[in-house]
Enzyme design. Structure first.
Site, PDB file in Angstrom:
ATOM      1  N   ALA A 150       0.616  -1.135  -0.124  1.00 56.30           N
ATOM      2  CA  ALA A 150      -0.087   0.033   0.122  1.00 56.30           C
ATOM      3  C   ALA A 150       0.855   1.155  -0.028  1.00 56.30           C
ATOM      4  O   ALA A 150       1.901   1.272   0.316  1.00 56.30           O
ATOM      5  CB  ALA A 150      -1.107   0.134   1.242  1.00 56.30           C
ATOM      6  N   PRO A 151       0.261   2.385  -0.503  1.00 58.92           N
ATOM      7  CA  PRO A 151       0.930   3.626  -0.470  1.00 58.92           C
ATOM      8  C   PRO A 151       0.473   4.348   0.827  1.00 58.92           C
ATOM      9  O   PRO A 151      -0.090   4.245   1.655  1.00 58.92           O
ATOM     10  CB  PRO A 151       0.294   4.431  -1.488  1.00 58.92           C
ATOM     11  CG  PRO A 151      -1.118   3.948  -1.665  1.00 58.92           C
ATOM     12  CD  PRO A 151      -1.009   2.441  -1.120  1.00 58.92           C
ATOM     13  N   TRP A 152       1.071   5.667   1.043  1.00 55.25           N
ATOM     14  CA  TRP A 152       1.128   6.269   2.147  1.00 55.25           C
ATOM     15  C   TRP A 152      -0.126   7.471   2.334  1.00 55.25           C
ATOM     16  O   TRP A 152      -0.347   8.099   3.180  1.00 55.25           O
ATOM     17  CB  TRP A 152       2.318   7.141   2.491  1.00 55.25           C
ATOM     18  CG  TRP A 152       3.007   7.944   1.317  1.00 55.25           C
ATOM     19  CD1 TRP A 152       4.149   7.499   0.799  1.00 55.25           C
ATOM     20  CD2 TRP A 152       2.630   9.444   0.943  1.00 55.25           C
ATOM     21  NE1 TRP A 152       4.246   8.378  -0.321  1.00 55.25           N
ATOM     22  CE2 TRP A 152       3.552   9.448  -0.287  1.00 55.25           C
ATOM     23  CE3 TRP A 152       1.737  10.058   1.067  1.00 55.25           C
ATOM     24  CZ2 TRP A 152       3.323  10.574  -1.019  1.00 55.25           C
ATOM     25  CZ3 TRP A 152       1.584  11.404   0.273  1.00 55.25           C
ATOM     26  CH2 TRP A 152       2.420  11.506  -0.667  1.00 55.25           C
ATOM     27  N   LYS A 176       1.397  -5.081   3.295  1.00 56.78           N
ATOM     28  CA  LYS A 176       2.611  -4.205   3.849  1.00 56.78           C
ATOM     29  C   LYS A 176       2.392  -2.811   3.355  1.00 56.78           C
ATOM     30  O   LYS A 176       2.308  -2.438   2.325  1.00 56.78           O
ATOM     31  CB  LYS A 176       3.978  -4.666   3.025  1.00 56.78           C
ATOM     32  CG  LYS A 176       5.246  -3.775   3.528  1.00 56.78           C
ATOM     33  CD  LYS A 176       6.134  -3.831   2.770  1.00 56.78           C
ATOM     34  CE  LYS A 176       6.251  -2.555   1.858  1.00 56.78           C
ATOM     35  NZ  LYS A 176       6.089  -1.540   2.470  1.00 56.78           N
ATOM     36  N   PRO A 177       2.091  -2.007   4.510  1.00 59.80           N
ATOM     37  CA  PRO A 177       1.788  -0.578   4.475  1.00 59.80           C
ATOM     38  C   PRO A 177       3.079   0.025   4.046  1.00 59.80           C
ATOM     39  O   PRO A 177       4.112  -0.684   3.627  1.00 59.80           O
ATOM     40  CB  PRO A 177       1.338  -0.117   5.776  1.00 59.80           C
ATOM     41  CG  PRO A 177       1.659  -1.238   6.737  1.00 59.80           C
ATOM     42  CD  PRO A 177       2.013  -2.513   5.777  1.00 59.80           C
ATOM     43  N   ALA A 178       3.064   1.380   3.476  1.00 58.14           N
ATOM     44  CA  ALA A 178       4.099   2.121   3.026  1.00 58.14           C
ATOM     45  C   ALA A 178       4.784   2.415   4.223  1.00 58.14           C
ATOM     46  O   ALA A 178       4.643   2.259   5.416  1.00 58.14           O
ATOM     47  CB  ALA A 178       3.457   3.531   2.707  1.00 58.14           C
ATOM     48  N   SER A 229       3.451   4.347  -6.900  1.00 58.01           N
ATOM     49  CA  SER A 229       3.733   5.050  -7.991  1.00 58.01           C
ATOM     50  C   SER A 229       4.037   4.074  -9.371  1.00 58.01           C
ATOM     51  O   SER A 229       4.339   2.917  -9.353  1.00 58.01           O
ATOM     52  CB  SER A 229       5.199   5.786  -7.711  1.00 58.01           C
ATOM     53  OG  SER A 229       6.201   4.706  -7.479  1.00 58.01           O
ATOM     54  N   THR A 232       7.213   2.162  -9.304  1.00 56.07           N
ATOM     55  CA  THR A 232       7.398   1.005  -8.479  1.00 56.07           C
ATOM     56  C   THR A 232       6.403  -0.112  -9.255  1.00 56.07           C
ATOM     57  O   THR A 232       6.811  -1.407  -9.048  1.00 56.07           O
ATOM     58  CB  THR A 232       6.631   1.307  -7.022  1.00 56.07           C
ATOM     59  OG1 THR A 232       7.422   2.219  -6.476  1.00 56.07           O
ATOM     60  CG2 THR A 232       6.766   0.225  -6.273  1.00 56.07           C
ATOM     61  N   GLU A 250      -2.381  -0.540  -9.198  1.00 52.87           N
ATOM     62  CA  GLU A 250      -3.011   0.943  -9.116  1.00 52.87           C
ATOM     63  C   GLU A 250      -1.873   1.894  -8.945  1.00 52.87           C
ATOM     64  O   GLU A 250      -1.427   2.042  -8.147  1.00 52.87           O
ATOM     65  CB  GLU A 250      -4.079   0.921  -7.822  1.00 52.87           C
ATOM     66  CG  GLU A 250      -5.089  -0.020  -7.945  1.00 52.87           C
ATOM     67  CD  GLU A 250      -6.174   0.124  -8.955  1.00 52.87           C
ATOM     68  OE1 GLU A 250      -6.060   1.307  -9.544  1.00 52.87           O
ATOM     69  OE2 GLU A 250      -7.032  -0.786  -9.344  1.00 52.87           O
ATOM     70  N   CYS A 284      -4.247  10.205  -6.172  1.00 57.24           N
ATOM     71  CA  CYS A 284      -3.901   9.568  -7.629  1.00 57.24           C
ATOM     72  C   CYS A 284      -4.881  10.229  -8.519  1.00 57.24           C
ATOM     73  O   CYS A 284      -4.722  10.187  -9.700  1.00 57.24           O
ATOM     74  CB  CYS A 284      -3.970   8.129  -7.712  1.00 57.24           C
ATOM     75  SG  CYS A 284      -5.311   7.528  -6.782  1.00 57.24           S
ATOM     76  N   GLU A 383       3.573  13.474 -12.531  1.00 60.06           N
ATOM     77  CA  GLU A 383       2.631  13.282 -11.419  1.00 60.06           C
ATOM     78  C   GLU A 383       3.251  14.360 -10.336  1.00 60.06           C
ATOM     79  O   GLU A 383       4.503  13.879  -9.870  1.00 60.06           O
ATOM     80  CB  GLU A 383       2.272  12.012 -10.916  1.00 60.06           C
ATOM     81  CG  GLU A 383       1.334  11.972  -9.842  1.00 60.06           C
ATOM     82  CD  GLU A 383       1.119  10.687  -9.250  1.00 60.06           C
ATOM     83  OE1 GLU A 383       2.181   9.728  -9.090  1.00 60.06           O
ATOM     84  OE2 GLU A 383      -0.130  10.119  -8.955  1.00 60.06           O
TER      85      GLU A 383
HETATM   86  P1  NAD Z   1       5.559   4.085  -3.847  1.00 62.54           P
HETATM   87  O1  NAD Z   1       5.501   3.602  -5.246  1.00 62.54           O
HETATM   88  O2  NAD Z   1       6.729   4.897  -3.468  1.00 62.54           O
HETATM   89  O3  NAD Z   1       5.373   3.102  -2.681  1.00 62.54           O
HETATM   90  C1  NAD Z   1       4.239   2.255  -2.600  1.00 62.54           C
HETATM   91  C2  NAD Z   1       4.633   1.136  -1.827  1.00 62.54           C
HETATM   92  O4  NAD Z   1       5.210   0.150  -2.570  1.00 62.54           O
HETATM   93  C3  NAD Z   1       5.230   1.340  -0.414  1.00 62.54           C
HETATM   94  O5  NAD Z   1       4.843   0.380   0.400  1.00 62.54           O
HETATM   95  C4  NAD Z   1       6.621   0.999  -0.704  1.00 62.54           C
HETATM   96  O6  NAD Z   1       7.221   0.320   0.135  1.00 62.54           O
HETATM   97  C5  NAD Z   1       6.326  -0.274  -1.881  1.00 62.54           C
HETATM   98  N1  NAD Z   1       7.688  -0.566  -2.970  1.00 62.54           N
HETATM   99  C6  NAD Z   1       8.582   0.527  -3.155  1.00 62.54           C
HETATM  100  N2  NAD Z   1       9.411  -0.326  -3.906  1.00 62.54           N
HETATM  101  C7  NAD Z   1       8.963  -1.406  -3.978  1.00 62.54           C
HETATM  102  C8  NAD Z   1       9.482  -2.563  -4.789  1.00 62.54           C
HETATM  103  N3  NAD Z   1      10.660  -2.437  -5.671  1.00 62.54           N
HETATM  104  N4  NAD Z   1       8.882  -3.783  -4.522  1.00 62.54           N
HETATM  105  C9  NAD Z   1       7.916  -3.917  -3.806  1.00 62.54           C
HETATM  106  N5  NAD Z   1       7.386  -2.789  -2.959  1.00 62.54           N
HETATM  107  C10 NAD Z   1       7.909  -1.763  -3.288  1.00 62.54           C
HETATM  108  O7  NAD Z   1       4.298   5.013  -3.837  1.00 62.54           O
HETATM  109  P2  NAD Z   1       3.778   6.040  -2.564  1.00 62.54           P
HETATM  110  O8  NAD Z   1       4.871   7.346  -2.739  1.00 62.54           O
HETATM  111  O9  NAD Z   1       3.667   5.325  -1.223  1.00 62.54           O
HETATM  112  O10 NAD Z   1       2.367   6.517  -3.075  1.00 62.54           O
HETATM  113  C11 NAD Z   1       2.230   7.356  -4.010  1.00 62.54           C
HETATM  114  C12 NAD Z   1       1.641   7.016  -5.297  1.00 62.54           C
HETATM  115  O11 NAD Z   1       0.673   5.961  -5.355  1.00 62.54           O
HETATM  116  C13 NAD Z   1       1.463   7.992  -6.343  1.00 62.54           C
HETATM  117  O12 NAD Z   1       2.042   7.494  -7.416  1.00 62.54           O
HETATM  118  C14 NAD Z   1      -0.101   7.894  -6.607  1.00 62.54           C
HETATM  119  O13 NAD Z   1      -0.494   8.239  -7.568  1.00 62.54           O
HETATM  120  C15 NAD Z   1      -0.198   6.222  -6.210  1.00 62.54           C
HETATM  121  N6  NAD Z   1      -1.572   5.812  -5.854  1.00 62.54           N
HETATM  122  C16 NAD Z   1      -2.481   5.368  -6.748  1.00 62.54           C
HETATM  123  C17 NAD Z   1      -3.791   5.144  -6.443  1.00 62.54           C
HETATM  124  C18 NAD Z   1      -4.621   4.309  -7.363  1.00 62.54           C
HETATM  125  O14 NAD Z   1      -5.817   3.783  -7.096  1.00 62.54           O
HETATM  126  N7  NAD Z   1      -4.211   4.255  -8.650  1.00 62.54           N
HETATM  127  C19 NAD Z   1      -4.164   5.216  -5.218  1.00 62.54           C
HETATM  128  C20 NAD Z   1      -3.263   5.764  -4.308  1.00 62.54           C
HETATM  129  C21 NAD Z   1      -2.086   6.190  -4.610  1.00 62.54           C
END
Ligand code: NAD
Length: 480
Positions: A150-152, A176-178, A229, A232, A250, A284, A383
């Site tokens: 999940a993201p933050w 696994k949360p952010a 993102s 990721t 997502e 997002c 973004e």
């Molecule tokens: P992020 O991609 O940095 O991290 C998301 C999650 O992925 C975190 O839990 C992180 O620890 C994990 N992660 C990172 N690298 C990884 C890897 N190599 N392998 C496995 N897991 C890994 O994103 P963020 O900064 O936490 O969240 C913001 C992003 O999320 C924005 O791009 C936003 O648009 C997107 N988002 C999308 C939606 C949707 O429904 N489409 C909803 C909310 C957020």
């Protein structure tokens, strides 16, 4: 306060992991410590989920029993909203009244109730005679152990969007949360237990990107569902290829708002202000790119600037505040960098663009309106994930569609017109998973949410999400 991992229905210490501090974005100060799960921790969580899946303690319950547990969970979340929402606001800077209690919690509780109902109708099985002397059955079965990452920006809500359909389908999960926002997800462990969801069905591990990577690599994880993102998403998809697991992604967005000549500008401005500043623009589906038809451009630009200037930014626990701090200093600096580079390239900053005066403690950023930008500019194509909106003019309808579609993302878009024919023509041409007509941002539990293009694939919310956590088996019965 120190938190452990939630594995097999109890708190567990790490084996070889380290500690991470959790920061309050409104003050910049640490207020909790969590574990950064090791590979061994990830493996323990996966083994617990695997045992729980194969012994059928959840997957073989009747749909009624699974549904009842989810309904209980919704009631428990409702009962605990004040406490959970307080922690969510402390951890993310979400305005407590407006976002946490006002929006996130009522919606996620409704999401759980929706998936409780969906759990009653997951079989989707039908039968028929397709070869002489045989009956075929198509069974919809749960995929297995799911890794959910999940993201933050909406920590608990994103966890619920993932858990709801997976649990309705009968899967077991390692969540696994952010890295910076695990607190409410960890608190969920005991609430799941109270709801009667058996131990091991949902395991929750705090950790950084490497813990996420270990989950994606794990051979016993059958599917990974990531909200994060686009960068990721690409990494996760590559890693998942080694074990050929299913991925549900997502990802990022860059929503356009097409404002046609007959639109009511006052109404558009109200929707764009909400859409671009909700959750401090860290959304997002946030309204990020306004395109106004030539005759409306000047009015749109001026009215939006005035309205964004009037938005109150402040402490998330202060009453009446709709915009809190950004999640981290790094995210605020990232947003500031986008604005600075746009300015260097010739853009005009109509309002905002910096740290609000007197608010240098915490990670605040002003609601910002930018114009005089080129369609290919970084601020249009990337973004930003902050309270920043651009305004550009267009002449013909086709040009608006072309500009709207001209980004790598395809999550959400909106258009404003009173001409139904034009609205339907344009909606059909927009390459986005959601198109709003005369609004921007509302979602419901029943409506599928997910991207086109580099915003990913798979759906959250809706009955379609449950289908994403199922696999079809053909059983063929001989009449002999
Ligand atoms: P992020 O991609 O940095 O991290 C998301 C999650 O992925 C975190 O839990 C992180 O620890 C994990 N992660 C990172 N690298 C990884 C890897 N190599 N392998 C496995 N897991 C890994 O994103 P963020 O900064 O936490 O969240 C913001 C992003 O999320 C924005 O791009 C936003 O648009 C997107 N988002 C999308 C939606 C949707 O429904 N489409 C909803 C909310 C957020």
């Amino acid at each position: 306060m120190e938190h452990k991992l939630w594995i097999d229905g109890k708190w567990a210490d790490t084996k070889g992991g380290s500690k991470m501090e959790i920061i309050n974005p409104a003050t910049g100060e640490a207020f909790a410590t969590v574990i950064d799960a090791s590979k061994a921790d990830v493996d323990r969580a996966v083994q617990a989920a695997k045992t729980a899946f194969y012994d059928g303690r959840w997957s073989r319950l009747t749909p009624a029993a699974r549904s009842l547990a989810l309904l209980k969970l919704a009631d428990i979340l409702e009962k605990n909203t004040a406490e959970l929402a307080k922690v969510e606001s402390l951890n993310t800077g979400k305005p407590y009244e407006f976002v946490s209690v006002g929006a996130d919690f009522p919606f996620m509780i409704d999401n759980v109730r929706f998936f409780a109902a969906a759990a009653r109708d997951t079989h989707g099985s039908h039968a028929g005679e397709f070869a002489a002397g045989f009956t075929s059955m198509f069974r919809r079965e749960p995929v297995g152990v799911i890794g959910q990452i999940a993201p933050w920006n909406y920590p608990l809500m994103m966890a619920i969007w993932k858990l709801g359909p997976a649990l309705a389908a009968g899967c077991t999960v390692v969540l696994k949360p952010a890295p910076g926002t695990p607190l409410t997800s960890l608190m969920l462990g005991e609430l799941l237990k109270e709801a009667g969801i058996p131990d091991g069905v949902v395991n929750i591990i705090s950790g950084g990107n490497e813990s996420g990577q270990a989950l994606v690599e794990h051979p016993d994880v059958r599917m990974v569902s990531l909200t994060g993102s686009t960068g990721t998403g690409k990494k996760v998809m590559k890693t998942a290829a080694d074990t050929l697991k299913r991925v549900h992604l997502e990802l990022g967005g860059k929503a356009p708002i097409l404002v046609f000549e007959d639109a009511d500008i006052d109404m558009v401005v109200e929707k764009v202000v909400l859409g671009s500043t909700f959750n401090t623009g860290q959304d997002c589906t946030a309204a990020t790119r306004v395109y106004a038809q030539a005759g409306q451009f000047k009015k749109m630009k001026e009215a939006l600037t005035e309205a964004m200037r009037a938005v109150k930014v402040g402490d998330p626990f202060e009453s009446g505040i709709t915009v809190g701090p950004m999640i981290s200093a790094a995210q605020r600096d990232r947003v500031q960098g986008f604005v600075a580079r746009a300015k260097e390239a010739g853009a005009s900053i109509l309002t905002g663009g910096g740290i609000p005066s007197g608010m240098d403690k915490g990670f605040y950023f002003e609601p910002t309106v930018i114009c005089d930008v080129d369609q290919k500019a970084e601020i249009i194509q990337s973004e930003v994930f902050g309270p920043v909106v651009t305004v550009q003019p267009f002449d013909a309808d086709d040009q608006a569609v072309m500009y709207g579609n001209d980004v790598p993302y395809g999550l959400a878009a909106s258009l404003f017109t009173r001409d139904i024919g034009r609205a339907m023509r344009v909606a059909a041409q927009l390459e986005f998973g959601t198109v709003w007509i005369n609004d921007h941002i509302p979602l419901t539990s029943e409506t599928p949410h997910g991207g086109f293009k580099q915003s990913g694939f798979g759906k959250d919310l809706s009955a379609e999400a449950v289908g994403d956590y199922q696999i079809t088996k053909h059983v063929m019965i001989s009449h002999a």
